[in-house]
Scaffold this motif. Structure first.
Motif, PDB file in Angstrom:
ATOM      1  N   VAL A   1       0.830  -1.205   0.000  1.00  0.00           N
ATOM      2  CA  VAL A   1       0.000   0.000   0.000  1.00  0.00           C
ATOM      3  C   VAL A   1       0.870   1.263   0.000  1.00  0.00           C
ATOM      4  O   VAL A   1       0.513   2.270  -0.616  1.00  0.00           O
ATOM      5  N   ILE A   2       2.034   1.205   0.659  1.00  0.00           N
ATOM      6  CA  ILE A   2       2.938   2.362   0.615  1.00  0.00           C
ATOM      7  C   ILE A   2       3.433   2.586  -0.813  1.00  0.00           C
ATOM      8  O   ILE A   2       3.398   3.709  -1.331  1.00  0.00           O
ATOM      9  N   ALA A   3       3.890   1.526  -1.469  1.00  0.00           N
ATOM     10  CA  ALA A   3       4.386   1.642  -2.852  1.00  0.00           C
ATOM     11  C   ALA A   3       3.291   2.138  -3.784  1.00  0.00           C
ATOM     12  O   ALA A   3       3.532   2.974  -4.664  1.00  0.00           O
ATOM     13  N   THR A   4       2.070   1.634  -3.586  1.00  0.00           N
ATOM     14  CA  THR A   4       0.950   2.056  -4.422  1.00  0.00           C
ATOM     15  C   THR A   4       0.675   3.544  -4.268  1.00  0.00           C
ATOM     16  O   THR A   4       0.467   4.268  -5.254  1.00  0.00           O
ATOM     17  N   SER A   5       0.685   4.035  -3.035  1.00  0.00           N
ATOM     18  CA  SER A   5       0.415   5.462  -2.812  1.00  0.00           C
ATOM     19  C   SER A   5       1.521   6.339  -3.393  1.00  0.00           C
ATOM     20  O   SER A   5       1.254   7.433  -3.903  1.00  0.00           O
ATOM     21  N   ILE A   6       2.744   5.867  -3.339  1.00  0.00           N
ATOM     22  CA  ILE A   6       3.856   6.634  -3.915  1.00  0.00           C
ATOM     23  C   ILE A   6       3.705   6.747  -5.422  1.00  0.00           C
ATOM     24  O   ILE A   6       3.914   7.812  -6.015  1.00  0.00           O
ATOM     25  N   ASN A   7       3.320   5.646  -6.057  1.00  0.00           N
ATOM     26  CA  ASN A   7       3.240   5.615  -7.517  1.00  0.00           C
ATOM     27  C   ASN A   7       1.975   6.265  -8.078  1.00  0.00           C
ATOM     28  O   ASN A   7       1.997   6.842  -9.166  1.00  0.00           O
ATOM     29  N   GLN A   8       0.877   6.178  -7.351  1.00  0.00           N
ATOM     30  CA  GLN A   8      -0.399   6.667  -7.879  1.00  0.00           C
ATOM     31  C   GLN A   8      -0.638   8.156  -7.649  1.00  0.00           C
ATOM     32  O   GLN A   8      -1.271   8.818  -8.467  1.00  0.00           O
ATOM     33  N   LEU A   9      -0.153   8.673  -6.536  1.00  0.00           N
ATOM     34  CA  LEU A   9      -0.506  10.045  -6.147  1.00  0.00           C
ATOM     35  C   LEU A   9       0.353  11.089  -6.852  1.00  0.00           C
ATOM     36  O   LEU A   9       1.493  10.832  -7.232  1.00  0.00           O
ATOM     37  N   ASP A  10      -0.214  12.266  -6.998  1.00  0.00           N
ATOM     38  CA  ASP A  10       0.460  13.383  -7.657  1.00  0.00           C
ATOM     39  C   ASP A  10       1.260  14.168  -6.605  1.00  0.00           C
ATOM     40  O   ASP A  10       0.856  15.234  -6.155  1.00  0.00           O
ATOM     41  N   TRP A  11       2.402  13.613  -6.236  1.00  0.00           N
ATOM     42  CA  TRP A  11       3.252  14.245  -5.225  1.00  0.00           C
ATOM     43  C   TRP A  11       3.945  15.464  -5.815  1.00  0.00           C
ATOM     44  O   TRP A  11       4.359  15.465  -6.980  1.00  0.00           O
ATOM     45  N   LYS A  12       4.091  16.506  -5.020  1.00  0.00           N
ATOM     46  CA  LYS A  12       4.801  17.701  -5.454  1.00  0.00           C
ATOM     47  C   LYS A  12       6.273  17.383  -5.668  1.00  0.00           C
ATOM     48  O   LYS A  12       6.840  16.510  -5.012  1.00  0.00           O
ATOM     49  N   LYS A  13       6.882  18.096  -6.590  1.00  0.00           N
ATOM     50  CA  LYS A  13       8.284  17.832  -6.923  1.00  0.00           C
ATOM     51  C   LYS A  13       9.257  18.548  -5.983  1.00  0.00           C
ATOM     52  O   LYS A  13      10.371  18.095  -5.780  1.00  0.00           O
ATOM     53  N   SER A  14       8.845  19.679  -5.421  1.00  0.00           N
ATOM     54  CA  SER A  14       9.754  20.473  -4.613  1.00  0.00           C
ATOM     55  C   SER A  14      10.049  19.822  -3.261  1.00  0.00           C
ATOM     56  O   SER A  14       9.143  19.324  -2.590  1.00  0.00           O
ATOM     57  N   ASN A  15      11.299  19.863  -2.859  1.00  0.00           N
ATOM     58  CA  ASN A  15      11.690  19.336  -1.557  1.00  0.00           C
ATOM     59  C   ASN A  15      11.323  20.279  -0.413  1.00  0.00           C
ATOM     60  O   ASN A  15      11.468  19.934   0.759  1.00  0.00           O
ATOM     61  N   ASP A  16      10.861  21.490  -0.753  1.00  0.00           N
ATOM     62  CA  ASP A  16      10.429  22.433   0.277  1.00  0.00           C
ATOM     63  C   ASP A  16       9.028  22.110   0.781  1.00  0.00           C
ATOM     64  O   ASP A  16       8.638  22.584   1.848  1.00  0.00           O
ATOM     65  N   ASP A  17       8.271  21.343  -0.002  1.00  0.00           N
ATOM     66  CA  ASP A  17       6.917  20.966   0.405  1.00  0.00           C
ATOM     67  C   ASP A  17       6.974  19.822   1.420  1.00  0.00           C
ATOM     68  O   ASP A  17       7.905  19.015   1.417  1.00  0.00           O
TER      69      ASP A  17
END
Length: 389
Positions: free
Chosen positions: A142-158
């Motif tokens: 489920v962790i891997a799935t959430s990492i791959n499916q979600l639109d995570w922000k690219k900036s490391n400041d977020d």
């Protein structure tokens, strides 16, 4: 033979040229697409808090789900006090359920309930719709799935956080949790683990190690502990103001009436736990996180690009359909001013309410709310986020 040779060389040059052109076009397409995504989704004046909640919905987790429902609005309220320089704070929450035998086995008994969303009513609706059943809990999956499916922000400041809660060994399932953690670390995502049970047992079943790999936090909670909502002398007034606040919403669009009904339903869902929980939701509705631009004319009109005259008459409430553009703008401005006045009153009363709760409550360090907020604040400070006391 000479003619044939010349002809062959001519066709070869055409083939090379076409391939070069195709390759060039493909490279342009590949470079242009990500560029477009970055320019449309990156706002230098916004600091993002992204929280993915991965909740075990197997049979033994009824208490966890009830805590999540009961504590949602207090969590949102605490996050609404976040600051990051002069930037606007944007909160997005995603929800996954796992470990439920009612979910597809080919997906690893995992379901994305909601992608990243800032629609707090939608989040509440989906959370209240969760039920428990059976159980094959695959944490790494489920962790891997959430990492791959979600639109995570690219900036490391977020601030990009995963919270996974459950009570079975962290090592179960087809995906190694260490691989998932490595991927998260490379993308600047922090994994926080919440074991529902004994603190030592969570360590022995690798829940703490799952958090350590990304420098996240491990917590153990009593998921069956019933949430205690403290009533205050300010609650009744705040609830009365909530009724006035609801009167300032003007729906529009094809789903406007439906979304307006959802707003009222989530008021009732919050109230189903206690009046104090309904008060917590009202506080959230007075914060900057509660925006409904997709269906509410007041919030939509805050955007300079919004044009009221582009809304079809039939997509407005009946009582507004015969009004001119000028009349509509005047009506919206009046409602907007009223809303700000009500929200200000709610915020002022909430300051007194918070002080009352601090004085009259016993600190509980074993709830889902406490585990979430402690981790978010601790990790937020590393990214220049701060919280008012």
């Amino acid at each position: 033979m000479r003619i044939f040779y010349i002809w062959s060389m001519f066709m070869l040059l055409i083939h090379i040229s076409c391939n070069a052109s195709t390759k060039q076009n493909n490279e342009v397409a590949l470079t242009e697409k990500p560029h477009k995504i970055l320019t449309t989704k990156t706002d230098p004046n916004t600091s993002n808090i992204q929280v993915a909640l991965l909740l075990d919905t197997s049979n033994s987790m009824d208490g966890l789900i009830e805590q999540a429902k009961a504590q949602l609005w207090e969590i949102v309220n605490e996050l609404s006090y976040a600051k990051c320089g002069h930037n606007k704070i944007r909160l997005q929450i995603s929800l996954y359920e796992y470990g439920n035998d009612g979910l597809p086995s080919k997906e690893g008994y995992i379901r994305q309930v909601l992608p990243f969303s800032d629609d707090l009513d939608e989040i509440s609706k989906e959370l209240f719709g969760l039920t428990t059943n059976g159980g094959n809990e695959y944490c790494g999956k489920v962790i891997a799935t959430s990492i791959n499916q979600l639109d995570w922000k690219k900036s490391n400041d977020d601030l990009k956080l995963i919270f996974i809660a459950g009570n079975e060994p962290f090592t179960q399932g087809p995906t190694n949790y260490k691989d998932a953690a490595t991927d998260a670390l490379e993308k600047g995502i922090t994994i926080n683990t919440i074991f529902c049970g004994n603190f030592r047992q969570g360590i022995d079943t690798m829940w703490k190690h799952g958090a350590d790999l990304t420098y996240g936090e491990y917590s153990a909670i009593d998921h069956n502990h019933q949430t205690v909502h403290i009533a205050t002398p300010y609650d009744d007034i705040i609830l009365q103001l909530n009724n006035q606040l609801n009167d300032t919403y003007i729906y529009y669009g094809s789903r406007g009436a439906q979304k307006r009904s959802m707003q009222m339903e989530q008021d009732q869902n919050a109230k189903s736990y206690s009046p104090a929980n309904a008060v917590s939701r009202t506080i959230s509705k007075s914060s900057g996180f509660y925006k409904n631009k997709s269906w509410d004319l007041i919030d939509a009109a805050e955007d300079e690009e919004f044009e009221i005259d582009k809304i079809a008459e039939e997509q407005l409430p009946i009582e507004l359909q015969d009004k001119s553009t000028a009349e509509l703008k005047k009506h919206i401005a009046k409602k907007s001013a009223k809303r700000k006045e009500i929200q200000q009153k709610i915020q002022e009363l909430n300051k007194k309410r918070v002080e009352y709760i601090k004085t009259n409550s016993k600190k509980n360090d074993t709830s889902l709310e406490t585990a979430l907020l402690n981790a978010i604040k601790s990790q937020g400070k590393k990214k220049s986020f701060s919280w008012e006391d």
